[in-house]
Design an enzyme around this catalytic site. Sequence first.
Site, short mmCIF file in Angstrom:
data_model
loop_
_atom_site.label_atom_id
_atom_site.label_comp_id
_atom_site.label_asym_id
_atom_site.label_seq_id
_atom_site.Cartn_x
_atom_site.Cartn_y
_atom_site.Cartn_z
N ARG A 14 -8.29 2.32 -20.05
CA ARG A 14 -8.26 2.51 -21.51
C ARG A 14 -7.75 1.30 -22.27
O ARG A 14 -8.35 0.89 -23.27
CB ARG A 14 -7.35 3.69 -21.89
CG ARG A 14 -8.00 5.03 -21.84
CD ARG A 14 -6.95 6.06 -21.48
NE ARG A 14 -6.50 5.78 -20.14
CZ ARG A 14 -7.11 6.26 -19.04
NH1 ARG A 14 -8.12 7.07 -19.16
NH2 ARG A 14 -6.69 5.93 -17.83
N THR A 15 -6.64 0.78 -21.83
CA THR A 15 -6.01 -0.28 -22.62
C THR A 15 -6.94 -1.49 -22.71
O THR A 15 -7.21 -2.01 -23.79
CB THR A 15 -4.66 -0.68 -22.01
OG1 THR A 15 -3.86 0.50 -21.90
CG2 THR A 15 -3.94 -1.71 -22.86
N LYS A 63 -4.79 -18.72 -5.74
CA LYS A 63 -4.47 -20.04 -5.18
C LYS A 63 -3.01 -20.39 -5.39
O LYS A 63 -2.57 -21.46 -5.00
CB LYS A 63 -5.33 -21.11 -5.85
CG LYS A 63 -6.83 -20.93 -5.68
CD LYS A 63 -7.56 -22.08 -6.36
CE LYS A 63 -9.07 -21.87 -6.37
NZ LYS A 63 -9.74 -22.86 -7.22
N ARG A 65 -1.37 -7.77 -19.31
CA ARG A 65 -0.74 -6.70 -18.52
C ARG A 65 -0.30 -7.31 -17.20
O ARG A 65 -1.08 -8.03 -16.56
CB ARG A 65 -1.68 -5.54 -18.28
CG ARG A 65 -1.08 -4.52 -17.29
CD ARG A 65 -1.85 -3.25 -17.21
NE ARG A 65 -1.66 -2.43 -18.40
CZ ARG A 65 -2.10 -1.19 -18.51
NH1 ARG A 65 -2.75 -0.62 -17.52
NH2 ARG A 65 -1.89 -0.50 -19.61
N HIS A 125 5.28 -0.77 -23.49
CA HIS A 125 3.83 -0.68 -23.73
C HIS A 125 3.65 -0.39 -25.22
O HIS A 125 3.25 0.70 -25.62
CB HIS A 125 3.26 0.44 -22.86
CG HIS A 125 1.77 0.44 -22.71
ND1 HIS A 125 0.92 -0.31 -23.50
CD2 HIS A 125 0.96 1.13 -21.85
CE1 HIS A 125 -0.33 -0.08 -23.12
NE2 HIS A 125 -0.33 0.78 -22.13
C1 NCD Z 1 -0.30 3.94 -18.93
C2 NCD Z 1 0.24 2.63 -18.43
O1 NCD Z 1 -0.50 1.79 -17.94
O2 NCD Z 1 1.44 2.45 -18.59
N1 NCD Z 1 -1.68 3.94 -19.08
C3 NCD Z 1 -2.21 3.50 -20.27
O3 NCD Z 1 -2.07 2.36 -20.65
N2 NCD Z 1 -2.86 4.39 -21.03
C4 NCD Z 1 0.20 5.12 -18.22
C5 NCD Z 1 0.08 5.23 -16.74
O4 NCD Z 1 -0.45 4.35 -16.07
O5 NCD Z 1 0.52 6.25 -16.22
#
Ligand code: NCD
Length: 304
Positions: A53-54, A82, A103, A131
Amino acid sequence: MRHVISVHDLSTEEIIDVLDRAEGMLDVARGEAVEDRLKGKILASIFFEPSTRTRLSFETAMNRLGGGVIGFAGTEATSVVKGETLADTIRMVSGYADAVVLRHPQEGAAKLAIEFSDVPIINAGDGAGQHPTQTLLDLFTIRREMGRLEGLNISLIGDLRFGRTTHSLAPALARFGNTINLVSPKGLEMPNGVVGYLENAGMLGSVSHSLEDIVPQTDVLYVTRIQKERFPDPVEYEKVAGVYRVDAELVSRGPEKMIIMHPLPRVNEIAPEVDALPQAKYFTQAFNGVPVRMALLSMLIGGS
Ligand code: NCD
């Protein structure tokens, strides 16, 4: 230049501004209207950890506003294998793009990236840290579904220790004047720093291990996944996996207007039968990532 590393980087006024802008961008997010305010801009989307999703909603947001996206999902095909450092990757990528969405499995990675970047860094999750953009879409969802963003009883359920979405969301909700209840299995309690923040704000409700007890007094049930990948010992994970399960019977014990949210992915903490109930808002919530990220990108690199 603004970076968004933690929810504390955004003032309450800025958060409201993003939510209001997102409201005005819903038609573009749905593809019902066309916009090109990010034409010529490039977003680097660099994901060192899994995401559906993100990453995709950031990319959709950028595309819907006429911008372009570069990046990677997983490091297998990059120079990271590498031995390239995060610092060098950021130095370079920040020269290719107008903003970087990062991320990374390590807490503090996004904060570190700032030092090597010439463009805004957006934290899309740093280990068990923060997040913040998930929080923006969570707030947007609550405001739309409940009609307000204050005076609500909000229960955060699940892995509050490793779950970064709750680390960002809880303080933000407290700032808006909502009472936060914390429900987690033993050993997965919310970190002291966040609990202290809620206490100081006078917004800490109950802290317990019982999902059943909290549901009747909950306006927003925010369910999270046990963060398997953060457990040093798989045996410890097995002990807590599946302790909470939200099913239709449980939902029927809550207020009629209660809503159920989840940042997703879910594993088995919400039964599929719940999806059809009017209380289930997690797929709407996932869609809301698009207008909210459109609004955030416009604010950061849209020149307005
Ligand atoms: C979450 C995350 O990556 O922290 N997912 C997201 O971004 N919607 C929650 C999760 O992974 O449980």
